[in-house]
Design a protein around this motif. Structure first.
Motif, mmCIF file in Angstrom:
data_model
loop_
_atom_site.group_PDB
_atom_site.id
_atom_site.type_symbol
_atom_site.label_atom_id
_atom_site.label_comp_id
_atom_site.label_asym_id
_atom_site.label_seq_id
_atom_site.Cartn_x
_atom_site.Cartn_y
_atom_site.Cartn_z
ATOM 1 N N CYS A 65 -5.261 -40.407 -20.878
ATOM 2 C CA CYS A 65 -4.490 -39.774 -19.822
ATOM 3 C C CYS A 65 -2.963 -39.572 -20.783
ATOM 4 O O CYS A 65 -2.303 -38.595 -20.653
ATOM 5 C CB CYS A 65 -4.368 -40.517 -18.612
ATOM 6 S SG CYS A 65 -5.647 -40.379 -17.569
ATOM 7 N N THR A 66 -2.462 -40.666 -21.488
ATOM 8 C CA THR A 66 -1.141 -40.483 -22.036
ATOM 9 C C THR A 66 -1.281 -39.577 -23.136
ATOM 10 O O THR A 66 -0.235 -38.859 -23.144
ATOM 11 C CB THR A 66 -0.628 -41.809 -22.451
ATOM 12 O OG1 THR A 66 -0.665 -42.892 -21.303
ATOM 13 C CG2 THR A 66 0.318 -41.783 -23.181
ATOM 14 N N GLN A 114 -0.148 -45.100 -13.434
ATOM 15 C CA GLN A 114 0.909 -43.965 -13.688
ATOM 16 C C GLN A 114 0.277 -42.735 -14.498
ATOM 17 O O GLN A 114 0.571 -41.694 -14.059
ATOM 18 C CB GLN A 114 2.111 -44.616 -14.261
ATOM 19 C CG GLN A 114 3.136 -43.352 -14.691
ATOM 20 C CD GLN A 114 3.957 -42.768 -13.398
ATOM 21 O OE1 GLN A 114 3.791 -43.605 -12.423
ATOM 22 N NE2 GLN A 114 4.436 -41.839 -13.487
ATOM 23 N N PRO A 115 -0.275 -42.882 -15.636
ATOM 24 C CA PRO A 115 -0.748 -41.845 -16.600
ATOM 25 C C PRO A 115 -1.626 -41.080 -15.644
ATOM 26 O O PRO A 115 -1.461 -39.793 -15.953
ATOM 27 C CB PRO A 115 -1.129 -42.516 -17.759
ATOM 28 C CG PRO A 115 -0.794 -43.785 -17.871
ATOM 29 C CD PRO A 115 -0.495 -44.224 -16.467
ATOM 30 N N ALA A 116 -2.660 -41.591 -15.082
ATOM 31 C CA ALA A 116 -3.745 -40.717 -14.271
ATOM 32 C C ALA A 116 -3.115 -39.906 -13.184
ATOM 33 O O ALA A 116 -3.294 -38.840 -13.214
ATOM 34 C CB ALA A 116 -4.898 -41.535 -13.886
ATOM 35 N N VAL A 117 -2.035 -40.409 -12.609
ATOM 36 C CA VAL A 117 -1.503 -39.712 -11.315
ATOM 37 C C VAL A 117 -0.447 -38.734 -11.758
ATOM 38 O O VAL A 117 -0.633 -37.501 -11.636
ATOM 39 C CB VAL A 117 -0.664 -40.749 -10.521
ATOM 40 C CG1 VAL A 117 -0.014 -39.856 -9.480
ATOM 41 C CG2 VAL A 117 -1.506 -41.722 -9.861
ATOM 42 N N GLU A 118 0.272 -39.084 -13.037
ATOM 43 C CA GLU A 118 1.219 -37.925 -13.487
ATOM 44 C C GLU A 118 0.435 -36.807 -14.327
ATOM 45 O O GLU A 118 0.733 -35.468 -14.112
ATOM 46 C CB GLU A 118 1.981 -38.523 -14.617
ATOM 47 C CG GLU A 118 2.915 -37.823 -15.031
ATOM 48 C CD GLU A 118 3.984 -38.423 -16.094
ATOM 49 O OE1 GLU A 118 4.665 -37.718 -16.946
ATOM 50 O OE2 GLU A 118 3.821 -39.572 -16.493
ATOM 51 N N LEU A 119 -0.799 -37.187 -14.874
ATOM 52 C CA LEU A 119 -1.573 -35.974 -15.566
ATOM 53 C C LEU A 119 -2.050 -35.227 -14.470
ATOM 54 O O LEU A 119 -2.216 -33.890 -14.766
ATOM 55 C CB LEU A 119 -2.736 -36.589 -16.425
ATOM 56 C CG LEU A 119 -3.446 -35.792 -17.160
ATOM 57 C CD1 LEU A 119 -2.892 -34.551 -18.124
ATOM 58 C CD2 LEU A 119 -4.583 -36.454 -17.981
#
Length: 428
Positions: A309-310, A85-90
């Motif tokens: 990423c977060t 999730q953090p990589a995709v959202e970033l």
């Protein structure tokens, strides 16, 4: 704790440091906002954002909270064949604020590796098309990192001298500083040919090269010349990104947008190591094939680390706040006001500014050299007065975190003026 510096000296090798002659390192035990605290109770205003990385102040609670929460969920996972999730959202949020032609995100670990990835993408793009190009054009005195590809496209200097036999050749353009634009354009018309794979620049500001600044209009013209020959354009925004020049990216001042962009430093607000290389769709498409040899064979163990990423997502939360954008403008205006005072000092010349970055040269001894001895004099004078600056030879600059208060800026300005007065006052 008090012997931390001695323990360090016994076992640690520091970057950009002649260990035989360097003083003991300053042991920092905590940071808050724009202030660093050492083991001896001294405070230091961090006017260089700890090597240009810190955007929002040290130990920011929002970033710390987000990382702590992520740490309880997923600390890391291999990024080949997996995602999170953090990589995709970033990636989604970065593409929303980057120039609109950017289409794909490739993660790495730092600014130097972001440049390495961009160079490999550029060279392999032409290779995959069956039209290999092997030339790179860069600016003189550029700095793009310390790994071998990044060194190759940087200016040849004392920093690269031992490695020159191992670096690929690059054609250099003079930096188009004000007054030199026409000469640089004329030179570019000769250099840009149909065998140039890419043109790499630090847009508007050359950082380690001495905070050399130039205007967007001339860069647009150079980009147009490159495009006429089909050359790819790489914008190294490792330092200039995330508001440093007054806008989110230096490329936002340009009509001509780059094909590839390199990001790091402020990407995570200075909290963790993370690099990003972005590219346009046509570059990505050149790697799509049933032929596995057209794959981009590049990766790092900690690619797209969820914690990093977060941190970047939390930093972006803060960056896009109206308050932060207002602070960027406030600091920029403070620099502009201070520059009018700097004019009065005979030891100051070449005052220049882009957004929250203000730089000027000291007219002392040898000119514009990283090894100018005034560097140590200025560094120690300011550090003794609680201001952390790291002059580039005789170039002094301010690049503070965006949370820096007017009172903190005023104190830093006062100490700089005290330095200038000392330099200009003859010793009896």
């Amino acid at each position: 704790m008090n012997n931390l510096a001695e323990r360090d000296k016994a076992i640690i090798w520091h970057p950009f440091t002649q260990m035989q002659t360097a003083p003991l390192p300053v042991p920092i035990i905590r940071g808050s906002g724009s202030v660093l605290y050492d083991a001896n109770g001294h405070e230091y205003l961090d006017m260089i954002s700890s090597w240009w990385v810190n955007l929002h102040g040290h130990s920011h609670p929002h970033i710390a909270k987000r990382i702590a929460e992520q740490l309880q969920t997923l600390e890391h996972v291999i990024f080949a064949g997996f995602t999170h999730q953090p990589a995709v959202e970033l990636a989604e949020r970065l593409l929303a604020i980057l120039p609109s032609n950017q289409s794909k995100i490739f993660y790495s670990d730092n600014g130097s590796t972001a440049v390495e990835v961009a160079l490999k993408m550029a060279f392999q793009y032409w290779h995959n098309l069956g039209k290999p190009r092997q030339k790179i054009i860069a600016f003189e005195n550029a700095y793009h990192g310390d790994t071998f590809g990044a060194m190759a496209v940087s200016g040849r200097s004392a920093f690269t001298a031992p490695f020159v036999p191992f670096l690929f050749d690059v054609d250099y353009l003079p930096v188009p500083i004000p007054g030199q634009e026409d000469a640089v354009l004329a030179h570019a018309e000769v250099l840009f040919t149909d065998d140039v794979a890419a043109f790499i620049v630090e847009p508007l500001v050359q950082g380690s090269g001495g905070m050399v600044m130039y205007q967007p209009e001339i860069l647009d013209k150079l980009f147009q010349l490159a495009r006429q020959k089909g050359s790819l354009i790489i914008a190294d925004e490792v330092m200039t990104g995330f508001g440093r020049t007054g806008r989110l990216f230096a490329s936002n001042y340009l009509e001509e947008k780059p094909d590839l962009m390199c990001l790091s430093k402020g990407l995570t607000g200075g909290t963790m190591a993370l690099g990003v290389t972005t590219c346009v769709q046509t570059i990505y498409d050149a790697f799509l094939s049933d032929d596995k040899f057209k794959t981009l064979f590049h990766g790092h163990s900690f690619t797209a680390n969820p914690l990093a990423c977060t941190a970047a997502l939390a930093s972006m939360d803060l960056l896009l706040l109206d308050e932060t954008q207002s602070n960027i403008q406030r600091i920029s205006q403070s620099h502009t006001n201070f520059s009018t005072r700097l004019i009065d000092y005979q030891s100051v010349e070449n005052i220049r500014q882009h957004g929250t970055l203000l730089a000027f040269d000291l007219k002392v001894g040898e000119q514009t050299s990283y090894f100018n001895t005034i560097r140590d004099t200025a560094y120690n004078f300011l550090l003794d007065r609680g201001v952390l600056m790291r002059p580039l030879g005789n170039v002094l600059y301010l690049m503070p975190p965006y949370c820096t208060t007017d009172a903190q800026l005023a104190y830093a300005h006062k100490q700089i003026e005290a330095l200038l007065t000392t330099i200009e006052t003859p010793i009896a």
